[in-house]
Design a protein around this motif. Structure first.
Motif, PDB file in Angstrom:
ATOM      1  N   VAL A   1       0.875  -1.172   0.000  1.00 44.51           N
ATOM      2  CA  VAL A   1       0.000   0.000   0.000  1.00 44.51           C
ATOM      3  C   VAL A   1       0.907   1.215   0.000  1.00 44.51           C
ATOM      4  O   VAL A   1       1.828   1.295   0.817  1.00 44.51           O
ATOM      5  CB  VAL A   1      -0.922   0.023   1.243  1.00 44.51           C
ATOM      6  N   SER A   2       0.670   2.140  -0.895  1.00 46.75           N
ATOM      7  CA  SER A   2       1.556   3.299  -0.985  1.00 46.75           C
ATOM      8  C   SER A   2       1.468   4.139   0.287  1.00 46.75           C
ATOM      9  O   SER A   2       0.399   4.258   0.909  1.00 46.75           O
ATOM     10  CB  SER A   2       1.230   4.146  -2.212  1.00 46.75           C
ATOM     11  N   TYR A   3       2.600   4.719   0.646  1.00 45.84           N
ATOM     12  CA  TYR A   3       2.657   5.578   1.822  1.00 45.84           C
ATOM     13  C   TYR A   3       1.704   6.754   1.654  1.00 45.84           C
ATOM     14  O   TYR A   3       1.066   7.189   2.600  1.00 45.84           O
ATOM     15  CB  TYR A   3       4.096   6.056   2.050  1.00 45.84           C
ATOM     16  N   SER A   4       1.562   7.239   0.434  1.00 45.59           N
ATOM     17  CA  SER A   4       0.666   8.353   0.153  1.00 45.59           C
ATOM     18  C   SER A   4      -0.776   8.014   0.506  1.00 45.59           C
ATOM     19  O   SER A   4      -1.490   8.833   1.101  1.00 45.59           O
ATOM     20  CB  SER A   4       0.764   8.744  -1.322  1.00 45.59           C
ATOM     21  N   VAL A   5      -1.231   6.822   0.163  1.00 42.01           N
ATOM     22  CA  VAL A   5      -2.595   6.400   0.469  1.00 42.01           C
ATOM     23  C   VAL A   5      -2.782   6.278   1.978  1.00 42.01           C
ATOM     24  O   VAL A   5      -3.788   6.734   2.531  1.00 42.01           O
ATOM     25  CB  VAL A   5      -2.943   5.076  -0.247  1.00 42.01           C
ATOM     26  N   ILE A   6      -1.805   5.693   2.664  1.00 42.56           N
ATOM     27  CA  ILE A   6      -1.885   5.554   4.122  1.00 42.56           C
ATOM     28  C   ILE A   6      -1.913   6.931   4.770  1.00 42.56           C
ATOM     29  O   ILE A   6      -2.726   7.193   5.669  1.00 42.56           O
ATOM     30  CB  ILE A   6      -0.730   4.699   4.661  1.00 42.56           C
ATOM     31  N   GLU A   7      -1.062   7.823   4.304  1.00 44.35           N
ATOM     32  CA  GLU A   7      -1.018   9.172   4.858  1.00 44.35           C
ATOM     33  C   GLU A   7      -2.351   9.897   4.635  1.00 44.35           C
ATOM     34  O   GLU A   7      -2.861  10.560   5.538  1.00 44.35           O
ATOM     35  CB  GLU A   7       0.125   9.946   4.219  1.00 44.35           C
ATOM     36  N   GLN A   8      -2.932   9.776   3.453  1.00 44.72           N
ATOM     37  CA  GLN A   8      -4.227  10.405   3.178  1.00 44.72           C
ATOM     38  C   GLN A   8      -5.315   9.816   4.069  1.00 44.72           C
ATOM     39  O   GLN A   8      -6.169  10.547   4.587  1.00 44.72           O
ATOM     40  CB  GLN A   8      -4.602  10.232   1.713  1.00 44.72           C
ATOM     41  N   ALA A   9      -5.290   8.501   4.252  1.00 45.42           N
ATOM     42  CA  ALA A   9      -6.288   7.851   5.110  1.00 45.42           C
ATOM     43  C   ALA A   9      -6.135   8.328   6.552  1.00 45.42           C
ATOM     44  O   ALA A   9      -7.133   8.627   7.223  1.00 45.42           O
ATOM     45  CB  ALA A   9      -6.142   6.330   5.025  1.00 45.42           C
ATOM     46  N   LEU A  10      -4.899   8.420   7.027  1.00 42.96           N
ATOM     47  CA  LEU A  10      -4.668   8.892   8.397  1.00 42.96           C
ATOM     48  C   LEU A  10      -5.092  10.351   8.548  1.00 42.96           C
ATOM     49  O   LEU A  10      -5.693  10.728   9.563  1.00 42.96           O
ATOM     50  CB  LEU A  10      -3.194   8.704   8.784  1.00 42.96           C
ATOM     51  N   ASN A  11      -4.797  11.183   7.560  1.00 41.91           N
ATOM     52  CA  ASN A  11      -5.218  12.586   7.607  1.00 41.91           C
ATOM     53  C   ASN A  11      -6.738  12.693   7.656  1.00 41.91           C
ATOM     54  O   ASN A  11      -7.287  13.506   8.407  1.00 41.91           O
ATOM     55  CB  ASN A  11      -4.673  13.359   6.409  1.00 41.91           C
ATOM     56  N   TYR A  12      -7.401  11.880   6.859  1.00 40.39           N
ATOM     57  CA  TYR A  12      -8.865  11.880   6.867  1.00 40.39           C
ATOM     58  C   TYR A  12      -9.391  11.472   8.245  1.00 40.39           C
ATOM     59  O   TYR A  12     -10.266  12.142   8.810  1.00 40.39           O
ATOM     60  CB  TYR A  12      -9.403  10.939   5.794  1.00 40.39           C
ATOM     61  N   LEU A  13      -8.851  10.370   8.799  1.00 39.95           N
ATOM     62  CA  LEU A  13      -9.308   9.890  10.103  1.00 39.95           C
ATOM     63  C   LEU A  13      -9.020  10.905  11.199  1.00 39.95           C
ATOM     64  O   LEU A  13      -9.815  11.071  12.132  1.00 39.95           O
ATOM     65  CB  LEU A  13      -8.684   8.531  10.413  1.00 39.95           C
ATOM     66  N   CYS A  14      -7.897  11.611  11.102  1.00 41.17           N
ATOM     67  CA  CYS A  14      -7.589  12.670  12.071  1.00 41.17           C
ATOM     68  C   CYS A  14      -8.585  13.823  11.941  1.00 41.17           C
ATOM     69  O   CYS A  14      -9.039  14.369  12.949  1.00 41.17           O
ATOM     70  CB  CYS A  14      -6.168  13.182  11.863  1.00 41.17           C
ATOM     71  N   SER A  15      -8.937  14.180  10.706  1.00 41.65           N
ATOM     72  CA  SER A  15      -9.883  15.283  10.496  1.00 41.65           C
ATOM     73  C   SER A  15     -11.271  14.944  11.045  1.00 41.65           C
ATOM     74  O   SER A  15     -12.031  15.845  11.401  1.00 41.65           O
ATOM     75  CB  SER A  15      -9.971  15.641   9.010  1.00 41.65           C
ATOM     76  N   LYS A  16     -11.590  13.660  11.125  1.00 37.81           N
ATOM     77  CA  LYS A  16     -12.869  13.212  11.668  1.00 37.81           C
ATOM     78  C   LYS A  16     -12.776  12.870  13.152  1.00 37.81           C
ATOM     79  O   LYS A  16     -13.725  12.356  13.730  1.00 37.81           O
ATOM     80  CB  LYS A  16     -13.376  11.977  10.904  1.00 37.81           C
ATOM     81  N   ALA A  17     -11.620  13.134  13.774  1.00 42.32           N
ATOM     82  CA  ALA A  17     -11.373  12.863  15.196  1.00 42.32           C
ATOM     83  C   ALA A  17     -11.523  11.387  15.538  1.00 42.32           C
ATOM     84  O   ALA A  17     -11.867  11.032  16.661  1.00 42.32           O
ATOM     85  CB  ALA A  17     -12.260  13.730  16.088  1.00 42.32           C
ATOM     86  N   ILE A  18     -11.252  10.524  14.571  1.00 39.19           N
ATOM     87  CA  ILE A  18     -11.258   9.083  14.803  1.00 39.19           C
ATOM     88  C   ILE A  18      -9.870   8.631  15.233  1.00 39.19           C
ATOM     89  O   ILE A  18      -9.719   7.718  16.038  1.00 39.19           O
ATOM     90  CB  ILE A  18     -11.716   8.340  13.534  1.00 39.19           C
ATOM     91  N   VAL A  19      -8.870   9.304  14.699  1.00 36.66           N
ATOM     92  CA  VAL A  19      -7.463   9.011  14.993  1.00 36.66           C
ATOM     93  C   VAL A  19      -6.827  10.267  15.555  1.00 36.66           C
ATOM     94  O   VAL A  19      -7.147  11.386  15.147  1.00 36.66           O
ATOM     95  CB  VAL A  19      -6.731   8.543  13.716  1.00 36.66           C
ATOM     96  N   THR A  20      -5.906  10.071  16.498  1.00 35.33           N
ATOM     97  CA  THR A  20      -5.141  11.162  17.084  1.00 35.33           C
ATOM     98  C   THR A  20      -3.708  11.082  16.582  1.00 35.33           C
ATOM     99  O   THR A  20      -3.114  10.004  16.551  1.00 35.33           O
ATOM    100  CB  THR A  20      -5.151  11.053  18.624  1.00 35.33           C
ATOM    101  N   ARG A  21      -3.157  12.214  16.194  1.00 37.03           N
ATOM    102  CA  ARG A  21      -1.764  12.318  15.737  1.00 37.03           C
ATOM    103  C   ARG A  21      -0.947  12.924  16.867  1.00 37.03           C
ATOM    104  O   ARG A  21      -1.279  13.982  17.388  1.00 37.03           O
ATOM    105  CB  ARG A  21      -1.695  13.219  14.499  1.00 37.03           C
ATOM    106  N   ASN A  22       0.124  12.229  17.255  1.00 36.86           N
ATOM    107  CA  ASN A  22       1.013  12.714  18.315  1.00 36.86           C
ATOM    108  C   ASN A  22       2.417  12.858  17.757  1.00 36.86           C
ATOM    109  O   ASN A  22       3.054  11.859  17.413  1.00 36.86           O
ATOM    110  CB  ASN A  22       1.028  11.736  19.495  1.00 36.86           C
ATOM    111  N   ASN A  23       2.885  14.107  17.654  1.00 42.31           N
ATOM    112  CA  ASN A  23       4.239  14.377  17.176  1.00 42.31           C
ATOM    113  C   ASN A  23       5.188  14.372  18.371  1.00 42.31           C
ATOM    114  O   ASN A  23       4.959  15.090  19.340  1.00 42.31           O
ATOM    115  CB  ASN A  23       4.297  15.731  16.471  1.00 42.31           C
ATOM    116  N   HIS A  24       6.225  13.545  18.281  1.00 38.90           N
ATOM    117  CA  HIS A  24       7.173  13.419  19.384  1.00 38.90           C
ATOM    118  C   HIS A  24       8.453  14.195  19.092  1.00 38.90           C
ATOM    119  O   HIS A  24       8.788  14.435  17.931  1.00 38.90           O
ATOM    120  CB  HIS A  24       7.487  11.939  19.635  1.00 38.90           C
ATOM    121  N   ALA A  25       9.160  14.556  20.139  1.00 36.88           N
ATOM    122  CA  ALA A  25      10.386  15.336  20.011  1.00 36.88           C
ATOM    123  C   ALA A  25      11.444  14.627  19.182  1.00 36.88           C
ATOM    124  O   ALA A  25      12.296  15.278  18.571  1.00 36.88           O
ATOM    125  CB  ALA A  25      10.940  15.660  21.400  1.00 36.88           C
ATOM    126  N   ASN A  26      11.396  13.299  19.128  1.00 30.96           N
ATOM    127  CA  ASN A  26      12.395  12.550  18.363  1.00 30.96           C
ATOM    128  C   ASN A  26      12.102  12.547  16.866  1.00 30.96           C
ATOM    129  O   ASN A  26      12.787  11.898  16.090  1.00 30.96           O
ATOM    130  CB  ASN A  26      12.504  11.112  18.882  1.00 30.96           C
TER     131      ASN A  26
END
Length: 86
Positions: A44-69
């Motif tokens: 599965v292309s990284y682009s498709v996964i990234e778009q799916a994750l962005n969509y799920l984040c926009s719907k508050a289904i998934v949370t994105r946590n950016n870490h210092a590392n």
């Protein structure tokens, strides 16, 4: 923004959401999601996964946590569950 009209993005978003419903404490990077959450989907292309994750984040289904590392972890939206004492 995710192109949710794209069949592959919709399919992967659904699979990620299903995975999180079955594994509510799961959290991983996009690479880990591709390898461990979607192994039966083949390449599965990284682009498709990234778009799916962005969509799920926009719907508050998934949370994105950016870490210092520099790693970004994705997880299901946590709800506050109060335990009752006996």
């Amino acid at each position: 923004m995710a192109k949710i009209d794209d069949h592959d993005v919709r399919r992967i978003a659904g699979l990620i959401e299903d995975y999180l419903n079955n594994h509510p404490n799961a959290a991983d990077t996009a690479e880990g999601i591709a390898k461990w959450w979607l192994p039966l989907e083949g390449e599965v292309s990284y682009s498709v996964i990234e778009q799916a994750l962005n969509y799920l984040c926009s719907k508050a289904i998934v949370t994105r946590n950016n870490h210092a590392n520099g790693h970004t972890l994705y997880s299901g939206k946590k709800t506050n569950i109060k335990t009752q004492s006996n």
